[in-house]
Design a protein around this motif. Structure first.
Motif, PDB file in Angstrom:
ATOM      1  N   HIS A  54       0.833  -1.208   0.000  1.00 26.95           N
ATOM      2  CA  HIS A  54       0.000   0.000   0.000  1.00 26.95           C
ATOM      3  C   HIS A  54       0.863   1.251   0.000  1.00 26.95           C
ATOM      4  CE1 HIS A  54       0.508  -0.375   4.429  1.00 26.95           C
ATOM      5  NE2 HIS A  54       0.414   0.937   4.405  1.00 26.95           N
ATOM      6  N   LEU A  55       0.274   2.286  -0.553  1.00 26.49           N
ATOM      7  CA  LEU A  55       0.906   3.593  -0.621  1.00 26.49           C
ATOM      8  C   LEU A  55       0.278   4.457   0.459  1.00 26.49           C
ATOM      9  CD1 LEU A  55       2.735   5.656  -2.118  1.00 26.49           C
ATOM     10  CD2 LEU A  55       0.754   6.133  -3.580  1.00 26.49           C
ATOM     11  N   ALA A  56       1.070   4.812   1.449  1.00 30.31           N
ATOM     12  CA  ALA A  56       0.582   5.689   2.509  1.00 30.31           C
ATOM     13  C   ALA A  56       0.672   7.140   2.033  1.00 30.31           C
ATOM     14  CB  ALA A  56       1.410   5.492   3.779  1.00 30.31           C
ATOM     15  N   GLY A  57      -0.222   7.966   2.549  1.00 26.18           N
ATOM     16  CA  GLY A  57      -0.184   9.377   2.189  1.00 26.18           C
ATOM     17  C   GLY A  57      -0.855   9.682   0.872  1.00 26.18           C
ATOM     18  N   ALA A  58      -1.793   8.820   0.454  1.00 22.08           N
ATOM     19  CA  ALA A  58      -2.531   9.035  -0.787  1.00 22.08           C
ATOM     20  C   ALA A  58      -3.942   8.482  -0.631  1.00 22.08           C
ATOM     21  CB  ALA A  58      -1.827   8.369  -1.965  1.00 22.08           C
ATOM     22  N   VAL A  59      -4.861   9.021  -1.425  1.00 21.45           N
ATOM     23  CA  VAL A  59      -6.233   8.532  -1.473  1.00 21.45           C
ATOM     24  C   VAL A  59      -6.555   8.185  -2.918  1.00 21.45           C
ATOM     25  CG1 VAL A  59      -6.994   9.796   0.582  1.00 21.45           C
ATOM     26  CG2 VAL A  59      -7.198  10.862  -1.679  1.00 21.45           C
ATOM     27  N   LEU A  60      -7.643   7.454  -3.111  1.00 26.69           N
ATOM     28  CA  LEU A  60      -8.007   6.979  -4.431  1.00 26.69           C
ATOM     29  C   LEU A  60      -9.331   7.591  -4.875  1.00 26.69           C
ATOM     30  CD1 LEU A  60      -6.622   4.939  -6.324  1.00 26.69           C
ATOM     31  CD2 LEU A  60      -8.143   3.193  -5.413  1.00 26.69           C
ATOM     32  N   TYR A  61      -9.354   8.025  -6.134  1.00 25.28           N
ATOM     33  CA  TYR A  61     -10.577   8.571  -6.730  1.00 25.28           C
ATOM     34  C   TYR A  61     -10.968   7.726  -7.932  1.00 25.28           C
ATOM     35  CZ  TYR A  61     -10.352  12.833  -3.971  1.00 25.28           C
ATOM     36  OH  TYR A  61     -10.351  13.734  -2.936  1.00 25.28           O
ATOM     37  N   ASP A  62     -12.264   7.574  -8.122  1.00 26.89           N
ATOM     38  CA  ASP A  62     -12.801   6.861  -9.262  1.00 26.89           C
ATOM     39  C   ASP A  62     -12.704   7.759 -10.485  1.00 26.89           C
ATOM     40  OD1 ASP A  62     -13.967   4.801 -10.630  1.00 26.89           O
ATOM     41  OD2 ASP A  62     -15.938   5.001  -9.702  1.00 26.89           O
ATOM     42  N   GLY A  63     -12.199   7.220 -11.570  1.00 21.76           N
ATOM     43  CA  GLY A  63     -12.127   7.955 -12.830  1.00 21.76           C
ATOM     44  C   GLY A  63     -13.031   7.292 -13.847  1.00 21.76           C
ATOM     45  N   PRO A  64     -12.944   7.703 -15.078  1.00 23.30           N
ATOM     46  CA  PRO A  64     -13.791   7.111 -16.121  1.00 23.30           C
ATOM     47  C   PRO A  64     -13.265   5.742 -16.568  1.00 23.30           C
ATOM     48  CG  PRO A  64     -12.386   8.795 -17.072  1.00 23.30           C
ATOM     49  CD  PRO A  64     -12.128   8.797 -15.587  1.00 23.30           C
ATOM     50  N   GLY A  65     -13.440   4.735 -15.712  1.00 20.07           N
ATOM     51  CA  GLY A  65     -12.968   3.388 -16.019  1.00 20.07           C
ATOM     52  C   GLY A  65     -11.624   3.049 -15.420  1.00 20.07           C
ATOM     53  N   TYR A  66     -11.028   3.975 -14.727  1.00 21.21           N
ATOM     54  CA  TYR A  66      -9.737   3.755 -14.082  1.00 21.21           C
ATOM     55  C   TYR A  66      -9.612   4.735 -12.930  1.00 21.21           C
ATOM     56  CZ  TYR A  66      -8.927   7.479 -17.473  1.00 21.21           C
ATOM     57  OH  TYR A  66      -9.040   8.611 -18.233  1.00 21.21           O
ATOM     58  N   PRO A  67      -8.766   4.422 -11.946  1.00 24.50           N
ATOM     59  CA  PRO A  67      -8.639   5.289 -10.780  1.00 24.50           C
ATOM     60  C   PRO A  67      -7.488   6.282 -10.884  1.00 24.50           C
ATOM     61  CG  PRO A  67      -7.544   3.242 -10.333  1.00 24.50           C
ATOM     62  CD  PRO A  67      -8.101   3.132 -11.741  1.00 24.50           C
ATOM     63  N   LEU A 141     -10.280  16.564  -8.815  1.00 19.59           N
ATOM     64  CA  LEU A 141     -10.795  15.410  -8.079  1.00 19.59           C
ATOM     65  C   LEU A 141     -11.115  15.775  -6.635  1.00 19.59           C
ATOM     66  CD1 LEU A 141      -8.438  12.667  -9.509  1.00 19.59           C
ATOM     67  CD2 LEU A 141     -10.920  12.800  -9.844  1.00 19.59           C
ATOM     68  N   ARG A 142     -10.231  16.523  -6.001  1.00 20.48           N
ATOM     69  CA  ARG A 142     -10.496  16.936  -4.613  1.00 20.48           C
ATOM     70  C   ARG A 142     -11.779  17.764  -4.526  1.00 20.48           C
ATOM     71  NH1 ARG A 142      -4.651  18.085  -4.535  1.00 20.48           N
ATOM     72  NH2 ARG A 142      -3.653  16.428  -3.356  1.00 20.48           N
ATOM     73  N   ALA A 143     -12.042  18.573  -5.555  1.00 21.74           N
ATOM     74  CA  ALA A 143     -13.217  19.455  -5.544  1.00 21.74           C
ATOM     75  C   ALA A 143     -14.505  18.721  -5.889  1.00 21.74           C
ATOM     76  CB  ALA A 143     -13.007  20.619  -6.522  1.00 21.74           C
ATOM     77  N   THR A 144     -14.459  17.822  -6.882  1.00 22.01           N
ATOM     78  CA  THR A 144     -15.715  17.240  -7.364  1.00 22.01           C
ATOM     79  C   THR A 144     -15.659  15.735  -7.614  1.00 22.01           C
ATOM     80  OG1 THR A 144     -15.132  17.676  -9.680  1.00 22.01           O
ATOM     81  CG2 THR A 144     -16.366  19.400  -8.507  1.00 22.01           C
TER      82      THR A 144
END
Length: 157
Positions: A54-67, A141-144
């Motif tokens: 795992h990568l600490a210090g990061a979060v994951l966002y859903d993209g258009p078919g990929y994160p 991504l952080r905004a919306t």
């Protein structure tokens, strides 16, 4: 770059170009994970090892078919640490850069390739290449964006 009194003056950038020449493993967290669409297409036969991490210090966002992984204190992104076969390393690096449409220094990049410490499931850390959301993408991504709460792309199903 210049030099004064024996000191070398360099500009500071987010990516360290010196690391471009080190054969680092890759940390994959989306479509390159086992069972996902790009794993067999790009990784099969080119790797020596694949292990959870795992990568600490990061979060994951859903993209258009990929994160997208976005750096953020306190977050964690789950994925795999992939070590390339030495003879396949340069070809794999180029293939992953193409997949992520990453061109060093291009302001239109959706991702940046950066060296980060990844925590291994078996203990310890390894320095690895990670494709992170480029600054403009990360701000949007952080905004919306839609955050994947547990940081695991595979849990979205």
């Amino acid at each position: 770059m210049g030099s004064r009194r024996g000191y070398r003056i360099v500009s500071v950038i987010a990516e360290d170009p010196r690391e471009d020449f080190r054969p680092l493993p890759f940390f994959v967290y989306g479509t390159l994970r086992p069972g996902e669409v790009n794993h067999d297409l790009l990784l099969r036969g080119r790797t020596l090892a694949e292990e959870p991490g795992h990568l600490a210090g990061a979060v994951l966002y859903d993209g258009p078919g990929y994160p997208y992984a976005v750096e953020e204190p306190g977050g964690t992104v789950r994925g795999e640490l992939v070590t390339a076969r030495p003879e396949a390393y340069e070809e794999l690096l180029a293939a992953l850069d193409r997949l992520e449409e990453y061109v060093p220094g291009d302001p239109r990049n959706l991702y940046v390739r950066a060296a980060r410490d990844v925590v291994r499931a078996v203990g310890g850390t390894a320095r690895a290449w990670v494709y992170l959301a480029a600054p403009g993408v990360a701000a949007r991504l952080r905004a919306t964006g839609t955050r994947i709460a547990d940081g695991d792309w595979l849990s979205r199903r």
